[in-house]
Design a protein around this motif. Structure first.
Motif, PDB file in Angstrom:
ATOM      1  N   SER A 130      -4.794  10.781   5.661  1.00 48.38           N
ATOM      2  CA  SER A 130      -6.023  11.021   5.195  1.00 48.38           C
ATOM      3  C   SER A 130      -6.417  12.146   6.770  1.00 48.38           C
ATOM      4  CB  SER A 130      -6.578   9.525   4.920  1.00 48.38           C
ATOM      5  OG  SER A 130      -6.004   8.324   4.863  1.00 48.38           O
ATOM      6  N   LEU A 156       0.971  -1.020   0.157  1.00 54.50           N
ATOM      7  CA  LEU A 156      -0.099   0.064   0.365  1.00 54.50           C
ATOM      8  C   LEU A 156       1.308   1.481  -0.004  1.00 54.50           C
ATOM      9  CD1 LEU A 156      -2.643  -1.160   2.805  1.00 54.50           C
ATOM     10  CD2 LEU A 156      -2.866  -1.133   0.258  1.00 54.50           C
ATOM     11  N   VAL A 157       0.792   1.716  -0.917  1.00 57.99           N
ATOM     12  CA  VAL A 157       1.449   3.343  -1.339  1.00 57.99           C
ATOM     13  C   VAL A 157       0.774   4.780  -1.017  1.00 57.99           C
ATOM     14  CG1 VAL A 157       3.285   4.372  -3.050  1.00 57.99           C
ATOM     15  CG2 VAL A 157       3.143   1.784  -2.454  1.00 57.99           C
ATOM     16  N   CYS A 158       1.461   5.254  -0.044  1.00 51.84           N
ATOM     17  CA  CYS A 158       0.665   6.718   0.173  1.00 51.84           C
ATOM     18  C   CYS A 158       1.518   7.471  -0.932  1.00 51.84           C
ATOM     19  CB  CYS A 158       1.053   7.112   1.553  1.00 51.84           C
ATOM     20  SG  CYS A 158       0.007   8.386   1.873  1.00 51.84           S
ATOM     21  N   PHE A 175      -2.208   2.314  -4.880  1.00 48.43           N
ATOM     22  CA  PHE A 175      -1.950   3.409  -4.450  1.00 48.43           C
ATOM     23  C   PHE A 175      -2.627   4.530  -3.800  1.00 48.43           C
ATOM     24  CE2 PHE A 175       1.134   2.500  -7.912  1.00 48.43           C
ATOM     25  CZ  PHE A 175       1.972   2.813  -7.195  1.00 48.43           C
ATOM     26  N   GLY A 176      -2.591   5.258  -2.711  1.00 50.89           N
ATOM     27  CA  GLY A 176      -3.361   6.093  -2.558  1.00 50.89           C
ATOM     28  C   GLY A 176      -3.512   6.747  -1.368  1.00 50.89           C
ATOM     29  N   ARG A 177      -4.370   6.572   0.087  1.00 43.33           N
ATOM     30  CA  ARG A 177      -3.613   7.682   1.524  1.00 43.33           C
ATOM     31  C   ARG A 177      -3.951   6.954   3.039  1.00 43.33           C
ATOM     32  NH1 ARG A 177      -4.528  13.320   1.065  1.00 43.33           N
ATOM     33  NH2 ARG A 177      -5.133  14.419  -1.205  1.00 43.33           N
ATOM     34  N   CYS A 178      -2.512   7.129   2.983  1.00 40.59           N
ATOM     35  CA  CYS A 178      -2.404   5.749   4.503  1.00 40.59           C
ATOM     36  C   CYS A 178      -3.715   6.685   5.926  1.00 40.59           C
ATOM     37  CB  CYS A 178      -0.743   6.040   4.858  1.00 40.59           C
ATOM     38  SG  CYS A 178      -0.273   8.133   5.463  1.00 40.59           S
ATOM     39  N   ALA A 179      -3.615   6.614   6.823  1.00 42.05           N
ATOM     40  CA  ALA A 179      -4.101   6.682   7.997  1.00 42.05           C
ATOM     41  C   ALA A 179      -4.036   7.877   8.364  1.00 42.05           C
ATOM     42  CB  ALA A 179      -4.017   5.434   8.844  1.00 42.05           C
TER      43      ALA A 179
END
Lengths: 140, 140
Positions: free
Chosen positions: B139, B93-95, B132-136
């Motif tokens: 966000s 999981l890549v922020c 890809f996305g945003r980590c805790a």
DNA sequence: TTTACTGCAAATCTTTTGCATCAAC
DNA sequence: GTTGATGCAAAAGATTTGCAGTAAA
């Protein structure tokens, strides 16, 4: 073909200039079937309107990306591909053997998105994901 | 640190030569925590053994990839990353905000792999996938 | 008139390649 | 001794950037 009024007004609202180059680039992105690369956009624009430079294409894509108006996907062939955000999302099954790209409805990954969010607090950006592997033909 | 006997014997069985450069490159790939880039491998090898060229690193990675001894992952930062295949698979999981990479057990994608196989006849190669996305944190 | 946008050319950055030399087998 | 592997330097290919000129507002 004209670019969609929606994107155009979004740009001018935010103070960006509506140059002929931008309009042409927008038309091409919206007109094609998606998965278009910067080079292809450039070629299509230049065919009708030779006064464009590829760096303008890249700069426009950068802007549209930043505003969330296009999405960027890496289909693994060394160049990035673009798709108008308003046309909806889907994913891609990319065959590493023959290169075919199968579209996958976004609902297939909806559960995964949920799991990642609730179990890992990770908001995955599954807009236009590419999954590599072998298609039915190439696995015999 | 020495490279694992398993990979070494696999190479020599298949008629590939065991050069000092290859041994050093193997050591570095196996010694690190995974997610290592060609440039990093080169730097680590060159630190102890200056007689290496980065093109040798690329050629060795190419070979190991072809033999299925390392896997290649694109974490979205413009360079490819490598991981020894024998160390097992996991996803990432890549922020896109802070760049952090969270490892994800491969079981999380097992169901997806099944769905793709049975519903689309597509054998997905989900060895070291990046999402890809945003980590805790990022966000909020 | 202001300054955002463009064209041009050159730079960047990762990865690949041709070729002569070298060394593992 | 063979021939596969290496080093070097140059090429390749996608994308970015500096800068001066241009045109959208």
């Amino acid at each position: 073909m004209k670019p969609s009024g929606k994107i155009v007004s979004r740009l001018s609202e935010q103070g960006y200039r509506l140059t002929p180059q931008r309009m042409m680039i927008l038309s091409v992105i919206e007109g094609g079937g998606g998965h278009i690369s910067a080079e292809e956009i450039y070629a299509q624009v230049a065919a009708k309107y030779p006064y464009v430079n590829i760096s303008t294409v890249y700069r426009t894509l950068e802007l549209l990306k930043r505003l969330g108006l296009v999405t960027e996907t890496d289909l693994g062939d060394g160049r990035l591909r673009y798709h108008p955000a308003e046309k909806g999302h889907h994913h891609h099954l990319v065959c590493t053997e023959c290169g075919v790209v199968i579209n996958l409805d976004e609902s297939v990954l909806a559960r995964l998105e949920d799991v990642l969010l609730h179990r890992y607090n990770f908001s995955a950006d599954l807009k236009h994901m590419a999954i590599f592997g072998r298609c039915a033909n190439c696995s015999e």
